[in-house]
Enzyme design. Structure first.
Site, mmCIF file in Angstrom:
data_model
loop_
_atom_site.group_PDB
_atom_site.id
_atom_site.type_symbol
_atom_site.label_atom_id
_atom_site.label_comp_id
_atom_site.label_asym_id
_atom_site.label_seq_id
_atom_site.Cartn_x
_atom_site.Cartn_y
_atom_site.Cartn_z
ATOM 1 N N ASP A 83 57.939 37.287 50.918
ATOM 2 C CA ASP A 83 57.425 37.329 49.554
ATOM 3 C C ASP A 83 56.998 35.902 49.230
ATOM 4 O O ASP A 83 57.846 35.019 49.070
ATOM 5 C CB ASP A 83 58.513 37.808 48.594
ATOM 6 C CG ASP A 83 58.071 37.799 47.137
ATOM 7 O OD1 ASP A 83 56.958 37.318 46.848
ATOM 8 O OD2 ASP A 83 58.846 38.258 46.280
ATOM 9 N N SER A 164 37.750 34.000 47.267
ATOM 10 C CA SER A 164 36.992 35.172 46.818
ATOM 11 C C SER A 164 35.718 34.695 46.138
ATOM 12 O O SER A 164 35.628 33.533 45.711
ATOM 13 C CB SER A 164 37.829 35.976 45.822
ATOM 14 O OG SER A 164 37.055 36.928 45.128
ATOM 15 N N TYR A 176 43.074 36.977 38.029
ATOM 16 C CA TYR A 176 42.526 36.899 39.390
ATOM 17 C C TYR A 176 41.549 35.732 39.556
ATOM 18 O O TYR A 176 41.744 34.870 40.420
ATOM 19 C CB TYR A 176 41.847 38.214 39.764
ATOM 20 C CG TYR A 176 41.339 38.233 41.185
ATOM 21 C CD1 TYR A 176 42.224 38.387 42.256
ATOM 22 C CD2 TYR A 176 39.985 38.079 41.472
ATOM 23 C CE1 TYR A 176 41.767 38.392 43.565
ATOM 24 C CE2 TYR A 176 39.518 38.082 42.776
ATOM 25 C CZ TYR A 176 40.414 38.240 43.817
ATOM 26 O OH TYR A 176 39.953 38.235 45.112
ATOM 27 N N LYS A 180 41.831 32.191 41.755
ATOM 28 C CA LYS A 180 40.938 31.911 42.878
ATOM 29 C C LYS A 180 40.132 30.632 42.663
ATOM 30 O O LYS A 180 39.844 29.905 43.619
ATOM 31 C CB LYS A 180 40.009 33.102 43.128
ATOM 32 C CG LYS A 180 40.736 34.342 43.658
ATOM 33 C CD LYS A 180 41.430 34.059 44.990
ATOM 34 C CE LYS A 180 42.048 35.311 45.592
ATOM 35 N NZ LYS A 180 42.702 35.061 46.894
#
Length: 319
Positions: A83, A164, A176, A180
């Site tokens: 993890d 990404s 997100y 990134k």
């Protein structure tokens, strides 16, 4: 004169491509560590590099993912449960890897683990909605990198960070894209720091791919769940038609995403095995022909093109 200039340019292009195709030797004595190997890019990468002869250490989040991967690969491949948001778990994994690789060090570190989190307008969200993607995609990546870095420096190896196109253009609210964008910044500073040690740092920027991370059905479910708990004021501003159309739009992305995950793994392969790897890789036609070019354009043009795809709000003046 113009003819000879053209000949020179063609020759330079040929030599450049030839240089990029030169490969390292003796991959069978090299160790690589990959995060996020339960499914998606990481799973395919682990299986691909195992077949090529690397000693692959694949980090999986779940026992079931680990078991399935071991059943499909050779005895060279080892798995660890990891993890990336658990600092002690990361430290133990790094110590285990150190014992495995010995004096050879770690040739490749592929930071692939990541999550999408919630994708919804920013004024629908709380700070907690941003926290999980940032913890996994950014702090998890940094934690793994810092703990594995001495082993990569020993091998004068490679670090590959999977970012990404969401690290170039923010096309939805949530954690997100911020995570990134931050990965891109960390990648750049790390690349410059590691230059003196002979460690090459590369960044891969995939476009839209069909993976568990980007499952449009799950993304739509999360968005609808948030909508149901919004205040009446926000619901009035957006309107019922907004949520209906935006969910349809989300589900519609399944028809044009890239389905060939090997496009990303090919970038990883080049970054790992080329004598002259690139610093950045774009994966997927959409990334190469639309997202990356758009990221270099003026903000006014970016906004115009991206907002054309947005669903109209019912009553944005109702504030």
């Amino acid at each position: 004169m113009l003819f000879w200039l053209l000949v020179l340019l063609i020759l330079c292009g040929f030599l450049w491509n030839y240089k990029r195709q030169l490969k390292i030797a003796n991959i069978t004595d090299k160790y690589i560590f990959i995060t996020g190997c339960d499914t998606g890019f990481g799973n395919l990468a682990a299986r691909t590099f195992d077949k090529k002869g690397f000693h692959v250490i694949a980090a999986c989040l779940t026992e079931s993912g680990s078991t399935a991967l071991k059943a499909e690969t050779s005895e060279r491949l080892h798995t660890v449960l990891l993890d990336v948001t658990d600092p002690e778990n990361v430290k133990r994994a790094a110590q285990w890897v150190k014992n495995q690789v010995g004096e050879k060090g770690l040739w490749g570190l592929i930071n692939n683990a990541g999550i999408l989190g919630v994708l919804a307008p920013n004024d629908w969200l709380t700070v907690e909605d941003y926290r999980e993607p940032v913890e996994v995609n950014l702090f998890g990546l940094i934690s793994v990198t810092l703990n594995m870095l001495p082993l990569v420096k020993k091998a004068r190896g490679r670090i590959i960070n999977v970012s990404s196109i969401g690290g170039r253009l923010a096309f939805g609210g949530g954690g997100y894209s911020p995570s990134k964008y931050a990965v891109e910044g960390f990648n750049d500073s790390l690349r410059r720091d590691m230059k003196a040690f002979g460690v090459h740092v590369a960044c891969i920027e995939p476009g839209l791919f069909k993976t568990n991370l980007s499952d449009p059905e799950k993304t739509a479910e999360k968005k609808l769940a948030i909508w149901k708990h919004l205040s009446p004021d926000i619901k009035q501003q957006y309107g019922e038609s907004y949520i209906e159309k935006s969910l349809e739009q989300l589900k519609g992305t399944a028809s044009f995403v890239n389905v060939d995950l090997s496009l990303v793994v090919e970038c990883m392969d080049h970054a790992l095995t080329s004598l002259f790897p690139k610093t950045r890789y774009a994966a997927g036609k959409d990334a190469k022909t639309f997202w990356i070019p758009l990221s270099h354009m003026p903000a006014v043009l970016q906004d115009f093109l991206l907002l054309k795809q947005k669903v109209e709000l019912a009553n944005p003046r109702a504030v």
